[in-house]
Design a protein around this motif. Structure first.
Motif, PDB file in Angstrom:
ATOM      1  N   LEU A   1      12.167  -0.860  -3.872  1.00 32.29           N
ATOM      2  CA  LEU A   1      10.709  -1.086  -3.847  1.00 32.29           C
ATOM      3  C   LEU A   1      10.357  -2.469  -4.388  1.00 32.29           C
ATOM      4  N   GLY A   2      11.122  -2.944  -5.380  1.00 25.79           N
ATOM      5  CA  GLY A   2      10.909  -4.311  -5.873  1.00 25.79           C
ATOM      6  C   GLY A   2      11.189  -5.333  -4.784  1.00 25.79           C
ATOM      7  N   LEU A   3      12.227  -5.070  -4.010  1.00 27.97           N
ATOM      8  CA  LEU A   3      12.570  -5.968  -2.894  1.00 27.97           C
ATOM      9  C   LEU A   3      11.453  -5.964  -1.846  1.00 27.97           C
ATOM     10  N   LEU A   4      10.958  -4.782  -1.502  1.00 29.53           N
ATOM     11  CA  LEU A   4       9.872  -4.697  -0.513  1.00 29.53           C
ATOM     12  C   LEU A   4       8.617  -5.410  -1.026  1.00 29.53           C
ATOM     13  N   ARG A   5       8.351  -5.281  -2.326  1.00 31.19           N
ATOM     14  CA  ARG A   5       7.174  -5.953  -2.887  1.00 31.19           C
ATOM     15  C   ARG A   5       7.347  -7.479  -2.824  1.00 31.19           C
TER      16      ARG A   5
ATOM     17  N   LEU B   1       0.860  -1.185   0.000  1.00 30.71           N
ATOM     18  CA  LEU B   1       0.000   0.000   0.000  1.00 30.71           C
ATOM     19  C   LEU B   1       0.896   1.235   0.000  1.00 30.71           C
ATOM     20  N   ALA B   2       0.738   2.082  -1.019  1.00 25.21           N
ATOM     21  CA  ALA B   2       1.521   3.324  -1.070  1.00 25.21           C
ATOM     22  C   ALA B   2       0.700   4.469  -0.500  1.00 25.21           C
ATOM     23  N   LEU B   3       1.345   5.302   0.311  1.00 29.91           N
ATOM     24  CA  LEU B   3       0.731   6.529   0.822  1.00 29.91           C
ATOM     25  C   LEU B   3       1.315   7.691   0.039  1.00 29.91           C
TER      26      LEU B   3
ATOM     27  N   VAL C   1       3.143  -4.402   3.255  1.00 30.47           N
ATOM     28  CA  VAL C   1       4.157  -3.349   3.284  1.00 30.47           C
ATOM     29  C   VAL C   1       3.433  -2.033   3.012  1.00 30.47           C
ATOM     30  N   ILE C   2       3.538  -1.116   3.960  1.00 34.91           N
ATOM     31  CA  ILE C   2       2.927   0.209   3.809  1.00 34.91           C
ATOM     32  C   ILE C   2       4.065   1.186   3.600  1.00 34.91           C
ATOM     33  N   VAL C   3       4.028   1.897   2.480  1.00 43.97           N
ATOM     34  CA  VAL C   3       5.200   2.677   2.090  1.00 43.97           C
ATOM     35  C   VAL C   3       4.773   4.075   1.668  1.00 43.97           C
TER      36      VAL C   3
ATOM     37  N   ALA D   1       7.309   1.498   5.874  1.00 40.54           N
ATOM     38  CA  ALA D   1       8.482   2.092   5.229  1.00 40.54           C
ATOM     39  C   ALA D   1       8.176   3.553   4.928  1.00 40.54           C
ATOM     40  N   ASP D   2       8.778   4.455   5.721  1.00 45.09           N
ATOM     41  CA  ASP D   2       8.481   5.887   5.600  1.00 45.09           C
ATOM     42  C   ASP D   2       9.515   6.541   4.681  1.00 45.09           C
TER      43      ASP D   2
END
Ligand SMILES: Nc1ncnc2c1ncn2[C@@H]1O[C@H](COP(=O)(O)OP(=O)(O)OP(=O)(O)O)[C@@H](O)[C@H]1O
Ligand SMILES: [Mg+2]
Length: 273
Positions: free
Chosen positions: A207-211, A54-56, A221-223, A191-192
């Protein structure tokens, strides 16, 4: 965490989106944060499920960091409901809050590593809440070290395990920080702005790694991000905040120019890279 999962390299293509029927790891209803006169968040409803990114998005000061801080009870909030990793956040005593915080792996813009310590030791510190006390010599156990090494391998940095973090590049330091977060065996990752200090190519790698971690470990993962294009490429869903209000919530693929304007107003240059 299985060795097969730990050793899996980051994939290039976008893996399939996670199912939407699983129990949410984060549920917020009518979430509100007020700092004195300043309303930082209002009327936020949100579900975040295992396996999804989820991207903020939102201007500086729109409430992205504050939203993440409510999830571990760091920001003062009111809500009809705020449940994270099976716990009602408002009902936690200090011990419950400590456990809740050890369920959340944080990744920050400036990595927050200890520069003079090695990559391996920095990762080991991530397990300090959950892995029990250090042994009598004040060192980490063989099993803890093996897990930390596996995690460094997972993020592609086993060969830098003995290097001091101050000698690593920004992208390498962020990968150490991700391995440190995984050492906690987190139920979610917050992940801020994890790529705000990295060049665009490295931003994609991180970001690929976090995904991949979200998918493999089946955790959300909330980024928070400042670049719309990165949210489109790496997130499953996007939340758009404007002055503390939720102005968009939907699949990343539905984030059209109209929604981007709702989130940012007309000041949208530099956001697409
Ligand atoms: N501890 C605090 N005390 C008072 N006001 C605060 C506090 N933390 C945040 N705020 C205010 O709440 C609002 C939201 O801040 P927040 O840090 O969540 O924004 P953000 O979207 O993360 O911004 P940025 O993109 O700059 O990181 C801002 O107006 C900020 O000044
Ligand atoms: Mg912020």
């Amino acid at each position: 965490m299985s060795a097969a999962v730990l050793n899996k390299p980051a994939t290039q293509g976008k893996p399939p989106a996670p199912p939407t029927q699983t129990t949410p790891t984060v549920t917020a209803r009518a979430l509100r944060v007020q700092y004195g006169e300043q309303l930082a968040l209002d009327s936020i409803d949100l579900d975040v499920r295992p396996g999804e990114v989820l991207a903020l998005l939102g201007h500086s000061g729109s409430g992205k960091s504050t939203l993440m801080k409510t999830f571990t009870g760091i920001a003062p909030f009111t809500a009809d409901k705020l449940e994270v990793a099976g716990r009602e956040v408002a009902k936690q005593n200090p011990a419950g809050l400590r456990e809740l915080r050890s369920d959340a792996g944080y990744v920050f813009q400036h990595f927050n590593l200890v520069p003079r310590l090695t990559a391996l030791t920095n990762v080991l510190t991530g397990g300090l809440h959950s892995a029990g006390p250090l042994n009598l010599l004040g060192t980490f156990s063989r099993a803890q070290r093996a897990t930390a090494l596996e995690l460094l391998d997972r993020v592609g940095l086993a060969h830098k395990a003995r290097q001091r973090c101050r000698e690593l590049s920004g992208g390498e330091q962020q990968r150490v920080a991700i391995a440190r977060a995984l050492m906690q065996r987190p139920r979610l990752i917050l992940a801020d702005e994890p790529v705000a200090s990295l060049d665009p190519r490295l931003a994609g790698t991180i970001l690929g790694l976090l995904r991949d971690i979200a998918r493999d470990e089946q955790i959300p993962v909330i980024v928070s991000l400042h670049v719309v294009g990165l949210a489109r490429r790496y997130a499953d869903r996007v939340i758009g905040l404007h002055s503390g209000w939720l102005v968009f919530a939907g699949p990343a693929a539905q984030l059209t120019e109209k929604e981007v304007h709702q989130i940012y107003g007309t000041d949208t240059e530099l956001l697409e890279n």
